[in-house]
Structure formats: C-alpha cells, structure tokens
Design a protein around this motif. Structure first.
Motif, PDB file in Angstrom:
ATOM      1  N   LEU A   9       0.813  -1.219   0.000  1.00 58.68           N
ATOM      2  CA  LEU A   9       0.000   0.000   0.000  1.00 58.68           C
ATOM      3  C   LEU A   9       0.848   1.273   0.000  1.00 58.68           C
ATOM      4  O   LEU A   9       0.298   2.380   0.065  1.00 58.68           O
ATOM      5  N   SER A  10       2.155   1.146  -0.085  1.00 57.28           N
ATOM      6  CA  SER A  10       3.024   2.324   0.011  1.00 57.28           C
ATOM      7  C   SER A  10       2.805   3.280  -1.157  1.00 57.28           C
ATOM      8  O   SER A  10       2.810   4.507  -0.970  1.00 57.28           O
ATOM      9  N   ARG A  11       2.624   2.747  -2.343  1.00 58.26           N
ATOM     10  CA  ARG A  11       2.416   3.627  -3.502  1.00 58.26           C
ATOM     11  C   ARG A  11       1.119   4.408  -3.360  1.00 58.26           C
ATOM     12  O   ARG A  11       1.073   5.615  -3.627  1.00 58.26           O
ATOM     13  N   GLN A  12       0.040   3.723  -2.924  1.00 59.13           N
ATOM     14  CA  GLN A  12      -1.222   4.417  -2.747  1.00 59.13           C
ATOM     15  C   GLN A  12      -1.099   5.500  -1.676  1.00 59.13           C
ATOM     16  O   GLN A  12      -1.664   6.598  -1.815  1.00 59.13           O
ATOM     17  N   ALA A  13      -0.341   5.218  -0.619  1.00 59.12           N
ATOM     18  CA  ALA A  13      -0.123   6.219   0.425  1.00 59.12           C
ATOM     19  C   ALA A  13       0.665   7.407  -0.126  1.00 59.12           C
ATOM     20  O   ALA A  13       0.368   8.570   0.189  1.00 59.12           O
ATOM     21  N   HIS A  14       1.662   7.135  -0.955  1.00 61.56           N
ATOM     22  CA  HIS A  14       2.479   8.198  -1.525  1.00 61.56           C
ATOM     23  C   HIS A  14       1.649   9.115  -2.434  1.00 61.56           C
ATOM     24  O   HIS A  14       1.893  10.331  -2.485  1.00 61.56           O
ATOM     25  N   LEU A  15       0.683   8.542  -3.127  1.00 59.49           N
ATOM     26  CA  LEU A  15      -0.104   9.308  -4.098  1.00 59.49           C
ATOM     27  C   LEU A  15      -1.264  10.072  -3.467  1.00 59.49           C
ATOM     28  O   LEU A  15      -2.016  10.755  -4.174  1.00 59.49           O
ATOM     29  N   LEU A  16      -1.420   9.981  -2.147  1.00 63.94           N
ATOM     30  CA  LEU A  16      -2.453  10.774  -1.474  1.00 63.94           C
ATOM     31  C   LEU A  16      -2.128  12.263  -1.606  1.00 63.94           C
ATOM     32  O   LEU A  16      -0.965  12.652  -1.796  1.00 63.94           O
ATOM     33  N   PRO A  17      -3.133  13.138  -1.513  1.00 68.49           N
ATOM     34  CA  PRO A  17      -2.886  14.585  -1.675  1.00 68.49           C
ATOM     35  C   PRO A  17      -1.870  15.114  -0.665  1.00 68.49           C
ATOM     36  O   PRO A  17      -1.786  14.640   0.473  1.00 68.49           O
ATOM     37  N   ARG A  18      -1.128  16.104  -1.076  1.00 66.69           N
ATOM     38  CA  ARG A  18      -0.084  16.662  -0.212  1.00 66.69           C
ATOM     39  C   ARG A  18      -0.625  17.252   1.093  1.00 66.69           C
ATOM     40  O   ARG A  18       0.030  17.129   2.138  1.00 66.69           O
ATOM     41  N   PRO A  19      -1.803  17.896   1.085  1.00 69.13           N
ATOM     42  CA  PRO A  19      -2.334  18.348   2.380  1.00 69.13           C
ATOM     43  C   PRO A  19      -2.526  17.201   3.371  1.00 69.13           C
ATOM     44  O   PRO A  19      -2.335  17.383   4.582  1.00 69.13           O
ATOM     45  N   PHE A  20      -2.880  16.010   2.882  1.00 70.59           N
ATOM     46  CA  PHE A  20      -3.012  14.862   3.764  1.00 70.59           C
ATOM     47  C   PHE A  20      -1.658  14.475   4.343  1.00 70.59           C
ATOM     48  O   PHE A  20      -1.557  14.112   5.515  1.00 70.59           O
ATOM     49  N   HIS A  21      -0.605  14.555   3.520  1.00 71.94           N
ATOM     50  CA  HIS A  21       0.734  14.231   4.021  1.00 71.94           C
ATOM     51  C   HIS A  21       1.168  15.204   5.118  1.00 71.94           C
ATOM     52  O   HIS A  21       1.844  14.814   6.071  1.00 71.94           O
ATOM     53  N   ARG A  22       0.781  16.472   4.988  1.00 76.76           N
ATOM     54  CA  ARG A  22       1.112  17.437   6.036  1.00 76.76           C
ATOM     55  C   ARG A  22       0.359  17.104   7.325  1.00 76.76           C
ATOM     56  O   ARG A  22       0.910  17.216   8.433  1.00 76.76           O
ATOM     57  N   LEU A  23      -0.880  16.637   7.190  1.00 73.52           N
ATOM     58  CA  LEU A  23      -1.630  16.193   8.358  1.00 73.52           C
ATOM     59  C   LEU A  23      -0.989  14.950   8.976  1.00 73.52           C
ATOM     60  O   LEU A  23      -0.999  14.786  10.199  1.00 73.52           O
ATOM     61  N   GLU A  24      -0.446  14.081   8.119  1.00 73.59           N
ATOM     62  CA  GLU A  24       0.265  12.902   8.628  1.00 73.59           C
ATOM     63  C   GLU A  24       1.423  13.314   9.536  1.00 73.59           C
ATOM     64  O   GLU A  24       1.625  12.728  10.606  1.00 73.59           O
ATOM     65  N   VAL A  25       2.192  14.309   9.100  1.00 72.93           N
ATOM     66  CA  VAL A  25       3.341  14.756   9.893  1.00 72.93           C
ATOM     67  C   VAL A  25       2.872  15.375  11.201  1.00 72.93           C
ATOM     68  O   VAL A  25       3.430  15.106  12.278  1.00 72.93           O
ATOM     69  N   LEU A  26       1.819  16.203  11.132  1.00 78.31           N
ATOM     70  CA  LEU A  26       1.281  16.796  12.357  1.00 78.31           C
ATOM     71  C   LEU A  26       0.799  15.709  13.317  1.00 78.31           C
ATOM     72  O   LEU A  26       1.043  15.769  14.525  1.00 78.31           O
ATOM     73  N   GLY A  27       0.090  14.722  12.761  1.00 78.57           N
ATOM     74  CA  GLY A  27      -0.374  13.613  13.588  1.00 78.57           C
ATOM     75  C   GLY A  27       0.779  12.848  14.202  1.00 78.57           C
ATOM     76  O   GLY A  27       0.705  12.419  15.365  1.00 78.57           O
TER      77      GLY A  27
END
Length: 493
Positions: free
Chosen positions: A201-219
């Motif tokens: 599932l790493s590729r699908q996670a990588h292709l998520l929108p960038r705002p979601f990735h910023r939320l990932e880091v905050l989380g």
C-alpha cells in the motif's frame, strides 16, 4: 498509607489482559526473530557467510559483549540456539509457562533474552538495527510480569510504559532536531516512496494529496511528542493514549515494512490498557480473567515481590543515561549504554531521503562483459526491482540483506559484505541464492557480475494506466564494474 495498602498498590489486578498481550506478543516476536536468524544467519554470517563470525571473533572478539559464541561458533551451534529459542517462544505464546509459578516464565523470557543477545552481539552490520535492542529490552522487562498465580506487578507495567515513552518520544525528538522536512511538514512527501522497503500500500499512500501528508506529519508529532506523557495518566486517559499509539503504528504497518519495530510498539503499548478499557472496545473480552480464583486469593509471594522490586530498581537506575540523552542537543539515536542492552535510547528517520536510488545486481554468461552482453538481473525478495511487481508485506519478518541493500547508496557500495555477496553469486553459492527471490541463472554461476545504480520513483496513476508499471526507473551509472572470480576483490578470489 500503611504497609498493607502499600503492598496492595504493587499489584495491578486490572491489567491482566495487558499482561497476556505483553507476554504472548513479545514471545511471538522472539519467534519471528529466531526464525529470521535460522533462515538467514548462516548465509550472511555463518562459517562461509559474507561476514563470517569466526573471522570476527578472531579479529575483534565481542568487545566485552556477552554471547554464547565467545569461545566457539559453528553453524550447527547457531541452529541449535535458534531451535531452542523457537521452542521456548512457542511455549510462551501458548501460555504454558504462565500456568506455573512466576519463576517459570521468568526463566523462559530470560533464556530468550540471553539466546538472542548471543546472536545480536556477533551479528555485526546485519544486526545493527534499533529493533534488535528493543526486542532484547522488552524480553528482559516482561520477564518479570509473573504468571497466572500472581497479580501483574504494577511497577513492571509502568516500566513497560516507560519503554514505550522512550521509543515514541525519542523518535519524535530525533525528528524535530533532524531534517527540516519534519519541521516544515513536508517529510511525508517523500517517505512512503523512499523508505527502505515499501509495502503493497506504500504507492497508494504516496499518491495521497499533499495536504493529507502534512496532516500525517502533524499527527506523527502529536502521537510522539504529546501522547506518550499520557501513558502515565489515570484511566481512561492512559488507555486512550495507548490507543493512539496503536493506531499510528498500525498505519505504519499498513504503509511499510519495518521488521517488528511497529509490531513491538503495538504490543508494548497495551501496558497502559486496563481490563475495563479493553472490554469496552472489545466486549467479547472477559472482565474477570480468572473466575475460578476468589478475590484476594492470589497473594504475591514475598520472594517474588523482592525480585520484581530489585528488577524495578535496576531499570530505574539504568534510566539515568537515556533520560539525559533525550534532553541532549546531541541526542543519540538507537544507542545502548551498557553491554546488556537494557534501558536504551531509540529513534528513527531523523532525516528523510528525498530520492530513491537502488543498486541493481546483474550477471552475464558472455565472455566480454560490455553493454552488448546479455545482462540478467538478480531479483530480491523485498527491495524494489521489477517495475511491475507489487511490493510484498514482509513485516514483522526481517529481510536483512534487502535492508542493507537500501543503505548502500547512502553510504558506499564498496562495503566488504557487498563484495563478498558478489563473489558468492559468481560461485553460485546455494545459501546466498536462497536469500534471493529469483536467480536468472537457475543455480548456475555467471561469468561476470556487476552493480548498477538506478533512480526509482513511484509511477503516477496516469503512468500506471498507460504502462502497467508501478515504478519508473532511470539508469544513473555503473556502481561496480564487471567482476569475475579472477578479478573480484571479494574473499572468493
């Protein structure tokens, strides 16, 4: 508080479910660790391994680190150690030693700790991962959780939570003090793609929108820098904090392959989960784990209380060095302060790699090893290779060769073990070939081998629809020119 009240506080009867998870979960991970060693150690570090333990012992000794192999190593002895470890851990998973007196699971877990420490301390670079010492510390600590004949000892449960705190908070501090990408919230723009061993599932996670990735880091920052303090709060806050740790670790399990690092964090986090909280989330779990036992009949023997308090005092004293490290500007990552690898400091991914460079190993049967030769690619089990192949989920199993292949471009390809690996390919060594997914020569020796560097990135959704490729790779340069047995710098010359 009188003496009776103080002694009763040392028992934690509301954490029986947590004890069951801790003992059986840690034992299960020891089973995986011994299985991984049984399958891979002889080829990597055995008598004819890439970094033979006999040579290591002769040249460097164990530098004061305890190991059963200090005086003698053989592949047969290694397999015996692994077999004993597998048997003992399987018994603990089944809960059989826990049915006896508290000294029985104590001896079982301390045996696992000593056996696996013997392997780690001669494992050299192939065992230089933080989760090795984490498993050792966890095994030693849960050894003092007792058996079904006693209540769970509260001080040991707190010390397990303290281990989770160091694991999570240490990783959070490493990130804050590390690369700028963690502070500007862009780390997850790259991590899913460049992590050592992507999962399905790493590729699908990588292709998520960038705002979601910023939320990932905050989380991540919240889960690692704030939540760990609440592991020591009154219930139900402690259980809620443990639930957040478990949830974030499950997300990491779903999006990557980090051996047993995430799984052991999940198991250890249950130290803060009370029976009431576990029953509220999973109503099929009993509130009373021992209905046949009348209230107050499980009295902790004085000798066992002395043992658990002595272990508590030891681990508290040893905590001085990791506490000092946590608040140091030069914080160490994954370091032990004693030769027994107890009360260590942890942390990972202080910086995130922005590009993924893979070392591809090829061989040919042609006489002249130029670009017109028929070069065939060796395929590894876990690391990216075939651009169409879906990455597999391997964790908690640890593919040690694949992990070190990821480190090569970050350090240097001119590692002793890597040249030894190329030599073994030229010899068609069966032990080494079994570590691979595919041998293009069907067990036969190639005439030449070489290593090439490629830039890998995940294909976009449009690229995947057009080509069916999950990776896009670009050739960079020849990392190691063609080698034969007569021209190899490895030990096979």
């Amino acid at each position: 508080m009188d003496c009776v009240d103080w002694l009763s506080w040392l028992d934690a009867p509301d954490y029986e479910f947590a004890r069951q998870v801790l003992q059986r979960g840690v034992a299960a991970l020891y089973f995986v660790a011994f299985l991984s060693s049984l399958n891979q150690f002889p080829a990597l570090l055995g008598e004819r391994g890439l970094l033979p333990v006999p040579d290591y012992l002769e040249g460097f000794g164990t530098r004061g680190r305890p190991t059963l192999f200090r005086w003698r190593y053989s592949d047969r002895l290694l397999r015996a150690v692994c077999a004993i470890g597998l048997a003992v851990s399987a018994l603990l998973v089944a809960g059989l030693p826990q049915l006896g007196p508290p000294w029985l699971p104590l001896i079982a877990f301390l045996s696992l700790w000593l056996l696996y420490m013997s392997i780690v301390n001669v494992g050299q670079t192939f065992y230089g991962f933080g989760w090795e010492m984490l498993l050792l510390e966890a095994g030693f600590t849960v050894a003092f959780l007792g058996s079904d004949q006693t209540e769970p000892p509260r001080t040991i449960m707190i010390l397990v939570a303290w281990l989770v705190f160091r694991l999570e908070f240490g990783a959070g501090m490493i990130k804050i003090r590390g690369g700028r990408e963690w502070r500007d919230l862009t780390a997850l723009y790259y991590h899913h793609e460049t992590q050592p061993m992507p999962g399905p599932l790493s590729r699908q996670a990588h292709l998520l929108p960038r705002p979601f990735h910023r939320l990932e880091v905050l989380g991540n920052h919240f889960a690692q820098l704030v939540v760990p303090f609440f592991l020591f709060a009154p219930q139900p806050l402690a259980s809620a904090a443990a639930g957040i740790v478990i949830f974030t670790q499950l997300w990491l399990v779903a999006t990557g392959n980090f051996a047993w690092l995430n799984w052991i964090a999940i198991v250890l986090a249950f130290s803060a989960v009370s029976d009431q909280a576990a029953h509220a989330v999973l109503p099929f779990l009993p509130l009373d784990w021992h209905p046949e036992v009348t209230p107050g009949s499980r009295v902790t023997p004085l000798w066992w209380l002395v043992i658990t308090l002595a272990a508590t005092l030891l681990l508290v004293v040893l905590s001085y060095w990791p506490v000092r490290n946590l608040f140091s500007k030069r914080q160490l990552m994954n370091a032990s302060f004693n030769r027994w690898q107890l009360v260590n400091t942890y942390g990972a991914f202080g910086t995130v790699t922005k590009q993924r460079i893979e070392i591809v190993v090829e061989g040919t049967l042609d006489e002249i090893p130029d670009d017109s030769a028929d070069w065939r690619e060796y395929s590894f089990k876990g690391k990216p290779g075939d651009v169409r192949r879906v990455p597999r989920q391997w964790a908690p199993y640890h593919l040690r060769l694949d992990w070190l292949m990821w480190f090569l471009p970050l350090r240097t390809v001119h590692e002793e073990w890597f040249y030894a690996f190329l030599s073994r390919l030229l010899e068609a060594d069966r032990q080494v070939l079994r570590l691979l997914r595919h041998d293009p020569f069907d067990g036969g020796p190639p005439r030449w081998v070489r290593a090439r560097s490629y830039l890998y990135r995940f294909a976009t959704r449009a690229e995947f629809r057009e080509t069916g490729d999950r990776w896009v790779r670009t050739p960079l340069y020849e990392s190691i020119p063609p080698l034969s047995l007569r021209r190899s710098p490895g030990r096979a010359v």
